[in-house]
Scaffold this active site. Structure first.
Site, PDB file in Angstrom:
ATOM      1  N   CYS B 153       0.794  -1.234   0.000  1.00  0.00           N
ATOM      2  CA  CYS B 153       0.000   0.000   0.000  1.00  0.00           C
ATOM      3  C   CYS B 153       0.824   1.280   0.000  1.00  0.00           C
ATOM      4  O   CYS B 153       0.267   2.369  -0.079  1.00  0.00           O
ATOM      5  CB  CYS B 153      -0.975  -0.006   1.172  1.00  0.00           C
ATOM      6  SG  CYS B 153      -2.249  -1.274   0.976  1.00  0.00           S
ATOM      7  N   HIS B 286      -0.632   8.312   6.537  1.00  0.00           N
ATOM      8  CA  HIS B 286      -1.170   7.056   6.028  1.00  0.00           C
ATOM      9  C   HIS B 286      -2.454   6.709   6.784  1.00  0.00           C
ATOM     10  O   HIS B 286      -3.434   6.299   6.182  1.00  0.00           O
ATOM     11  CB  HIS B 286      -0.128   5.948   6.180  1.00  0.00           C
ATOM     12  CG  HIS B 286      -0.515   4.661   5.537  1.00  0.00           C
ATOM     13  ND1 HIS B 286      -0.636   4.526   4.180  1.00  0.00           N
ATOM     14  CD2 HIS B 286      -0.829   3.450   6.062  1.00  0.00           C
ATOM     15  CE1 HIS B 286      -0.998   3.279   3.891  1.00  0.00           C
ATOM     16  NE2 HIS B 286      -1.129   2.609   5.019  1.00  0.00           N
ATOM     17  N   HIS B 323      -9.500   3.173   2.561  1.00  0.00           N
ATOM     18  CA  HIS B 323      -8.114   2.915   2.156  1.00  0.00           C
ATOM     19  C   HIS B 323      -8.121   2.422   0.707  1.00  0.00           C
ATOM     20  O   HIS B 323      -8.447   1.268   0.439  1.00  0.00           O
ATOM     21  CB  HIS B 323      -7.494   1.883   3.092  1.00  0.00           C
ATOM     22  CG  HIS B 323      -6.029   1.665   2.871  1.00  0.00           C
ATOM     23  ND1 HIS B 323      -5.332   2.234   1.823  1.00  0.00           N
ATOM     24  CD2 HIS B 323      -5.118   0.950   3.580  1.00  0.00           C
ATOM     25  CE1 HIS B 323      -4.073   1.865   1.896  1.00  0.00           C
ATOM     26  NE2 HIS B 323      -3.915   1.087   2.943  1.00  0.00           N
TER      27      HIS B 323
END
Lengths: 82, 724
Positions: B153, B286, B323
């Protein structure tokens, strides 16, 4: 299911997930501290217990799942182990 | 000079375009909600992020049809970014490359064959990650490299960084950089089994955060050299002041509690940019909303950027968007550019009760802040431990204008390639591990690609003192890693129920198994990059590793590739790797030079001609990886180069993305053969998905030092089972 049968099956599951010998696993061995499991392995153990015993292990139950003996307590509470 | 951002594009749960994205995140709107894409009745938590189905007609208008939603997201975001940058097709004088990141690529296509009763595999596109890029050439003309990254990611940040590196090397003038993903049921089931899904919304940095929400979309930025932007009269929106990558080297799914890799990446960015911590106005974090990860991130940001009397200003967009995985860091870069222009910091959309454990950072409330924004740090990390950080600035644009560097200037003089004058890089170790015909029952399981990768690296490092730590990077390539795990998890969803799929197997269903295992096992905390795609990908991995060394990102890189092919009961494949180091001067050995990367049409002859021009002398041998088209191409190459051409897969079978790396490994073994330099100069060619990569491998007279050992297909002895 009788307690000793369930305990042996639980030790087998833990041995499989952690790739260690079943003889190394006592009923009171702590997954994290004694058997060096990590969080991914612990959740894998929880999922295998769900599959094997046909119970659902919620996130809160999972947190308390620290040893074979703790798993037995959970299975008793769910009425799976006598 | 640092590259500039000249265009942005987005597809997200907020809709199609960067305008709805900005409106959602700057207004604190939550764009996640109940999943509509698949049946969630057997799932305990049922929310995620989806590009709204109401956007489909617009998507149909913008981009061609394609089985992969992620490919369409990517193409639509690219089209917007290119238009935003006012890059007119056919009127771009410079070279253009494409750098794209993803977590799962086209794998979610397998889920189309999933129903209540089981899994019926439909087609092979789900095993061809390069198909994610299919539509890109339809929306932007590309003549340079097309690179597909799959590092977990953090990968959107890696894509921007690799584009910037290509510009800095003079390889391209324009880099289209981004990330793309589609919502996957397999990923949804994985986070369900991991008990990591939020029941309602993701609440990054909140005391009551309960987990993350998977999401989808694509983010794209157009990067250009400042000179190219000025020469064509383009408009710079931001300057990319710095970029860095690092590895946790800790665990497959758990973050290292100290957050060292994030601290290292942020510190490196500041140092490269000549900035200080107190100059960073906003950290686009993040922050996924999972209990463990957000706390580690908050502490690391405070350590890296906190100054006496000033806490770093932080927000995560994931409360608003969920996400978006491979798209996340790219979308966050798009938002960072918008924030610089607007003088507005988006907030934490779902924040109610800031976690006291995050007290050392200044968490922005849901409605955001209006304030001058001159410098933004955007950070990302992923399962497997990859960390990326970017530093973007607006005032630097003004400074460039003030110095006249963004005013109209004559186009920069273009050399054939500047890489020819770059510092030399040498091979100092070679390791090969092929699956033995009769596997040792006590050895690595033949169907475990990660174990083959570890065995090859163990082979390469044998007898060598390769330090762990941040000076050693890990770069890997492959297209099969995690494939079996992905398929098995999909099959388990109807068979066992989505809450009972194996979380450990699912956590290995991305492409990152080998790169993670290598960095964790050997403690390599330097840059971390994983590539996938067709045959070209393995050679792109070598190219990126060489460039990391030439641009001083670390002192050495372990670069390799792996493949696993199953046909009935047989498993074939294996892994190979080399250790690359910056030339320390004087040592003989095998040098590696990146010659050329380009799109090739039906006639590869001009590309090969260019490569021959760029070599230091005529090749004695050519090693080729080109998949099914290799035999015909080998004949042409052999004729044009006047040298025998080995098709690497004719010996080892279908290697997928690892084929391009296997060609390099074979060339390294050829040049290193003892008893006379039979092949002092070898040309390595990898061709796939319309992309070609050429690398020169040159043997210098050996003095015995730095000599490359012969690769062998033995199982690495001393390969330790996991320690307890």
């Amino acid at each position: 299911m009788q307690t000793h049968v369930a305990a042996d099956r639980l030790r087998e599951i833990v041995a499989e997930v952690l790739e260690i010998d079943m003889a190394e696993i006592q009923v009171d061995s702590l997954f994290y501290d004694d058997l060096a499991a990590d969080s991914l392995e612990k959740v894998e153990i929880a999922v295998r217990i769900e599959r094997e015993f046909g119970v659902s292990v919620e996130a809160e139950d999972g947190a308390a799942l620290s040893s074979v003996s703790a798993a037995l307590t959970l299975l008793r509470a769910k009425g799976v182990v006598g | 000079m640092a590259p500039v951002v000249t265009g942005v594009g987005a597809v997200s749960p907020a809709g199609i375009g960067s305008a709805p994205l900005w409106e959602a995140v700057s207004g604190g709107r939550v764009a996640t909600g109940p999943v509509t894409r698949f049946d969630t009745s057997r799932y305990p938590a049922r929310n995620a992020g989806e590009v709204p189905s109401s956007c489909l007609p617009e998507l149909d208008r913008l981009v061609p049809r394609h089985p992969s939603r992620a490919a369409r997201h990517l193409a639509a975001a690219t089209a917007e970014a290119v238009q935003d940058a006012a890059l007119v097709p056919g009127r771009v004088s410079g070279r253009t490359g494409v750098f794209v990141g993803t977590v799962m690529g086209t794998r979610p296509l397998l889920e189309r064959g999933l129903d209540d009763t089981g899994l019926t595999p439909l087609g092979t596109e789900w095993t061809e990650p390069e198909r994610l890029l299919d539509l890109v050439p339809a929306v932007v003309s590309v003549d340079g490299p097309m690179v597909l990254l799959a590092s977990g990611c953090s990968v959107g940040g890696d894509a921007v960084a690799r584009g910037a590196a290509a510009i800095a090397a003079g390889e391209v003038d324009v880099a289209v950089c981004g990330g793309a993903e589609e919502l996957s049921q397999e990923v949804f089931a994985m986070f369900t089994a991991l008990r990591a899904l939020a029941p309602d919304v993701a609440r990054p940095f909140d005391a009551d955060r309960r987990g993350m929400l998977p999401s989808e979309g694509a983010g794209v930025v157009v990067l250009e050299s400042a000179e190219h932007c000025a020469a064509r009269g383009g408009r710079a929106r931001a300057v990319l002041l710095g970029h860095a990558s690092a590895a946790d080297a800790f665990h497959l799914t758990q973050p290292r509690p100290t957050g060292d890799a994030l601290i290292e990446a942020l510190t490196t960015c500041l140092k490269d940019a000549g900035r200080t911590a107190d100059q960073v106005d906003w950290v686009c974090a993040h922050g996924t909303g999972t209990p463990a990860s957000d706390g580690v991130e908050a502490r690391a940001i405070a350590t890296a950027l906190g100054t006496p009397g000033r806490r770093p200003v932080v927000s995560s967009l994931k409360g608003s968007l969920g996400h978006t995985q491979g798209a996340a860091a790219a979308l966050e870069t798009v938002v960072a550019v918008k924030a610089l222009a607007a003088g507005r910091i988006p907030g934490n959309a779902t924040l109610r009760r800031p976690d006291p454990a995050c007290a050392d950072i200044d968490l922005v409330g849901p409605l955001g802040r209006t304030t001058p924004v001159d410098t933004v740090a955007s950070v990302a990390f992923g399962l497997g431990g990859g960390v990326s950080a970017l530093l973007l600035s607006r005032t630097e644009v003004d400074a460039l204008k003030g110095r006249g560097e963004l005013r109209d200037k004559p186009p920069p003089a273009r050399g054939r390639t500047t890489t020819n004058h770059a510092p030399a890089v040498r091979i100092t170790g070679l390791g090969v591990h092929l699956i033995p015909a009769h596997p040792d029952p006590k050895g690595p399981r033949p169907d475990d690609e990660t174990q083959h990768a570890l065995a090859a690296v163990t082979d390469a490092l044998r007898g060598k003192d390769v330090p762990s730590g941040s000076q050693t990077g890990t770069v890997w390539a492959g297209s099969t890693a995690g494939q079996q795990e992905f398929a098995q998890t999909c099959a388990d969803i109807p068979a066992l129920g989505p809450t009972r799929v194996s979380p450990r197997r699912a956590a290995r269903s991305a492409f990152t198994g080998p790169v993670t295992a290598v960095s964790v096992r050997f403690g390599f905390e330097g840059p971390y990059l994983n590539l996938t795609g067709a045959r070209d990908a393995g050679a792109h991995a070598v190219a990126e590793a060489v460039r990391m060394l030439q641009q001083d990102q670390c002192a050495r890189v372990l670069v390799g590739g792996s493949a696993l092919r199953s046909g009935g009961a047989d498993q074939s494949g294996g892994a190979a790797c080399v250790v690359l180091e910056r030339d320390q001067g004087g040592d003989a050995g095998t040098a590696v030079r990146l010659l050329h990367r380009a799109r090739v049409g039906d006639d590869p002859a001009p590309f090969i001609g260019d490569c021959l021009d760029r070599m230091t002398g005529p090749p004695r041998r050519v090693v080729l990886a080109a998949g099914p088209g290799a035999p015909a191409l080998a004949a042409l190459v052999s004729r044009l180069c006047g040298a025998p051409c080995l098709d690497v897969e004719s010996r080892w079978g279908d290697l997928g993305a690892a084929g391009g790396f296997a060609a390099l490994a074979a060339a390294a073994a050829m040049t290193a053969r003892r008893g006379g330099a039979a092949n002092p100069r070898v040309l390595v060619l990898a061709v796939g998905a319309g992309n070609a990569v050429a690398i020169e491998v040159i043997s210098q007279k050996s003095s015995g030092k730095g000599e490359v050992g012969n690769g062998s297909d033995r199982t690495a002895a001393g390969h330790a089972p996991r320690g307890r």
